[in-house]
Design a protein around this motif. Sequence first.
Motif, mmCIF file in Angstrom:
data_model
loop_
_atom_site.group_PDB
_atom_site.id
_atom_site.type_symbol
_atom_site.label_atom_id
_atom_site.label_comp_id
_atom_site.label_asym_id
_atom_site.label_seq_id
_atom_site.Cartn_x
_atom_site.Cartn_y
_atom_site.Cartn_z
ATOM 1 N N ALA A 1 41.952 39.352 30.724
ATOM 2 C CA ALA A 1 41.708 40.529 30.609
ATOM 3 C C ALA A 1 40.717 41.338 30.858
ATOM 4 O O ALA A 1 40.438 41.922 31.276
ATOM 5 C CB ALA A 1 41.821 40.356 29.073
ATOM 6 N N GLN A 2 39.965 40.031 31.272
ATOM 7 C CA GLN A 2 38.092 40.142 31.392
ATOM 8 C C GLN A 2 38.088 40.393 32.693
ATOM 9 O O GLN A 2 37.030 41.128 33.705
ATOM 10 C CB GLN A 2 37.183 40.273 31.096
ATOM 11 N N GLY A 3 39.160 39.735 33.375
ATOM 12 C CA GLY A 3 38.879 40.193 35.309
ATOM 13 C C GLY A 3 39.031 38.862 35.885
ATOM 14 O O GLY A 3 40.078 37.540 34.996
ATOM 15 N N GLN A 4 38.480 38.300 37.099
ATOM 16 C CA GLN A 4 39.213 37.001 37.482
ATOM 17 C C GLN A 4 37.664 35.352 37.434
ATOM 18 O O GLN A 4 36.497 36.024 37.688
ATOM 19 C CB GLN A 4 38.997 37.153 38.990
ATOM 20 N N THR A 5 38.599 35.020 37.048
ATOM 21 C CA THR A 5 37.364 33.677 36.819
ATOM 22 C C THR A 5 37.497 32.492 37.825
ATOM 23 O O THR A 5 38.522 32.009 37.970
ATOM 24 C CB THR A 5 37.228 33.162 35.432
ATOM 25 N N ARG A 6 36.476 32.332 39.056
ATOM 26 C CA ARG A 6 36.545 31.015 39.737
ATOM 27 C C ARG A 6 35.619 29.578 40.055
ATOM 28 O O ARG A 6 34.827 30.316 40.050
ATOM 29 C CB ARG A 6 36.713 31.642 41.448
ATOM 30 N N ARG A 7 36.151 28.398 39.441
ATOM 31 C CA ARG A 7 35.382 27.512 40.179
ATOM 32 C C ARG A 7 34.813 26.703 41.146
ATOM 33 O O ARG A 7 36.101 27.086 42.122
ATOM 34 C CB ARG A 7 35.545 26.402 39.023
ATOM 35 N N ARG A 8 34.062 27.109 41.574
ATOM 36 C CA ARG A 8 33.633 26.851 43.047
ATOM 37 C C ARG A 8 32.531 25.641 43.595
ATOM 38 O O ARG A 8 32.167 24.812 42.975
ATOM 39 C CB ARG A 8 32.302 27.615 44.010
ATOM 40 N N LYS A 9 32.722 24.603 44.278
ATOM 41 C CA LYS A 9 32.848 23.967 44.895
ATOM 42 C C LYS A 9 32.154 23.877 46.126
ATOM 43 O O LYS A 9 32.936 23.637 47.158
ATOM 44 C CB LYS A 9 33.609 22.303 44.703
ATOM 45 N N CYS A 10 30.574 23.582 46.313
ATOM 46 C CA CYS A 10 30.059 23.280 47.821
ATOM 47 C C CYS A 10 30.920 22.483 48.696
ATOM 48 O O CYS A 10 31.252 20.725 48.207
ATOM 49 C CB CYS A 10 28.433 23.068 47.571
ATOM 50 N N LEU A 11 31.408 22.303 49.835
ATOM 51 C CA LEU A 11 31.724 21.241 50.275
ATOM 52 C C LEU A 11 30.618 21.106 51.155
ATOM 53 O O LEU A 11 31.056 19.521 51.596
ATOM 54 C CB LEU A 11 32.851 22.109 51.983
ATOM 55 N N VAL A 12 28.931 20.643 51.294
ATOM 56 C CA VAL A 12 28.158 20.256 51.680
ATOM 57 C C VAL A 12 27.454 19.550 50.811
ATOM 58 O O VAL A 12 27.547 18.421 50.482
ATOM 59 C CB VAL A 12 27.037 21.377 52.690
ATOM 60 N N CYS A 13 26.821 20.099 49.697
ATOM 61 C CA CYS A 13 26.085 19.230 48.622
ATOM 62 C C CYS A 13 26.925 18.799 47.719
ATOM 63 O O CYS A 13 26.198 18.354 45.940
ATOM 64 C CB CYS A 13 25.196 19.488 48.590
ATOM 65 N N GLY A 14 28.316 19.575 47.603
ATOM 66 C CA GLY A 14 29.205 18.988 46.063
ATOM 67 C C GLY A 14 28.949 19.831 44.530
ATOM 68 O O GLY A 14 28.967 19.243 43.999
ATOM 69 N N TYR A 15 27.633 20.807 44.781
ATOM 70 C CA TYR A 15 27.314 21.310 44.567
ATOM 71 C C TYR A 15 28.462 22.252 43.021
ATOM 72 O O TYR A 15 29.617 22.963 43.776
ATOM 73 C CB TYR A 15 25.988 22.226 44.573
ATOM 74 N N CYS A 16 28.473 22.151 41.991
ATOM 75 C CA CYS A 16 29.969 23.323 41.204
ATOM 76 C C CYS A 16 29.033 24.170 40.997
ATOM 77 O O CYS A 16 27.798 24.580 40.033
ATOM 78 C CB CYS A 16 30.673 22.228 40.673
ATOM 79 N N PHE A 17 29.996 25.219 40.272
ATOM 80 C CA PHE A 17 29.443 26.541 40.538
ATOM 81 C C PHE A 17 30.741 27.739 39.496
ATOM 82 O O PHE A 17 31.498 27.574 40.644
ATOM 83 C CB PHE A 17 28.108 27.641 40.363
ATOM 84 N N THR A 18 30.434 28.574 38.658
ATOM 85 C CA THR A 18 31.281 29.401 38.450
ATOM 86 C C THR A 18 31.134 30.795 39.071
ATOM 87 O O THR A 18 30.155 31.488 39.133
ATOM 88 C CB THR A 18 31.551 29.643 37.085
ATOM 89 N N THR A 19 32.131 31.933 39.908
ATOM 90 C CA THR A 19 31.662 33.137 39.196
ATOM 91 C C THR A 19 32.781 33.602 39.404
ATOM 92 O O THR A 19 33.997 33.637 38.348
ATOM 93 C CB THR A 19 32.402 33.581 40.957
ATOM 94 N N TYR A 20 32.123 35.261 38.441
ATOM 95 C CA TYR A 20 32.985 36.270 37.595
ATOM 96 C C TYR A 20 33.411 37.048 38.844
ATOM 97 O O TYR A 20 32.314 37.810 38.587
ATOM 98 C CB TYR A 20 32.298 36.395 36.057
ATOM 99 N N GLU A 21 34.675 37.799 38.393
ATOM 100 C CA GLU A 21 34.738 38.918 39.013
ATOM 101 C C GLU A 21 35.577 40.247 38.087
ATOM 102 O O GLU A 21 36.308 39.967 37.528
ATOM 103 C CB GLU A 21 36.214 39.083 39.849
ATOM 104 N N ARG A 22 34.914 41.198 37.540
ATOM 105 C CA ARG A 22 35.219 42.088 36.528
ATOM 106 C C ARG A 22 36.045 43.295 37.436
ATOM 107 O O ARG A 22 35.294 44.014 38.441
ATOM 108 C CB ARG A 22 34.211 42.504 35.836
ATOM 109 N N PRO A 23 36.970 43.770 37.002
ATOM 110 C CA PRO A 23 37.573 44.953 37.595
ATOM 111 C C PRO A 23 36.297 46.062 37.153
ATOM 112 O O PRO A 23 36.100 45.973 35.594
ATOM 113 C CB PRO A 23 39.186 45.576 36.888
ATOM 114 N N LYS A 24 36.723 47.305 37.963
ATOM 115 C CA LYS A 24 35.395 48.522 37.523
ATOM 116 C C LYS A 24 36.382 49.408 37.177
ATOM 117 O O LYS A 24 37.239 49.192 37.297
ATOM 118 C CB LYS A 24 34.722 48.712 38.654
ATOM 119 N N SER A 25 35.422 49.811 35.656
ATOM 120 C CA SER A 25 36.285 51.079 34.922
ATOM 121 C C SER A 25 36.163 52.391 35.148
ATOM 122 O O SER A 25 34.205 51.999 35.192
ATOM 123 C CB SER A 25 36.604 50.316 33.515
ATOM 124 N N LEU A 26 36.536 53.789 34.848
ATOM 125 C CA LEU A 26 35.348 55.048 34.584
ATOM 126 C C LEU A 26 34.533 54.794 33.488
ATOM 127 O O LEU A 26 33.274 55.354 33.773
ATOM 128 C CB LEU A 26 36.644 55.772 35.038
#
Length: 94
Positions: free
Chosen positions: A19-44
């Motif tokens: 409900a708050q937006g998009q959550t993506r789990r990402r993994k580096c193709l070079v070093c293998g490091y994992c991290f999460t990004t969050y996308e939130r929709p803008k509202s007025l």
Amino acid sequence: MYCPKCHGGTRVPDSRTTAQGQTRRRKCLVCGYCFTTYERPKSLLDEKVLDTEKTKMIAHALIFEMERLSAELFKVFGEIQESGCTDNNTGIDL
């Protein structure tokens, strides 16, 4: 998106929509490091598009300034008229 550690390319093995937006789990193709990004929709409401009190203050200040400038212009025009000046280039009586 690039890895924050080595700046290599990443892939998204897991993505979820909430409900708050998009959550993506990402993994580096070079070093293998994992991290999460969050996308939130803008509202007025988040952007505070309109602050009513601030808008009122600005409008009052602009009106006051317009009235002040208008009074100054009428004073100058009155002084020009009293002096009997004309603009000979245009033929307009001031």
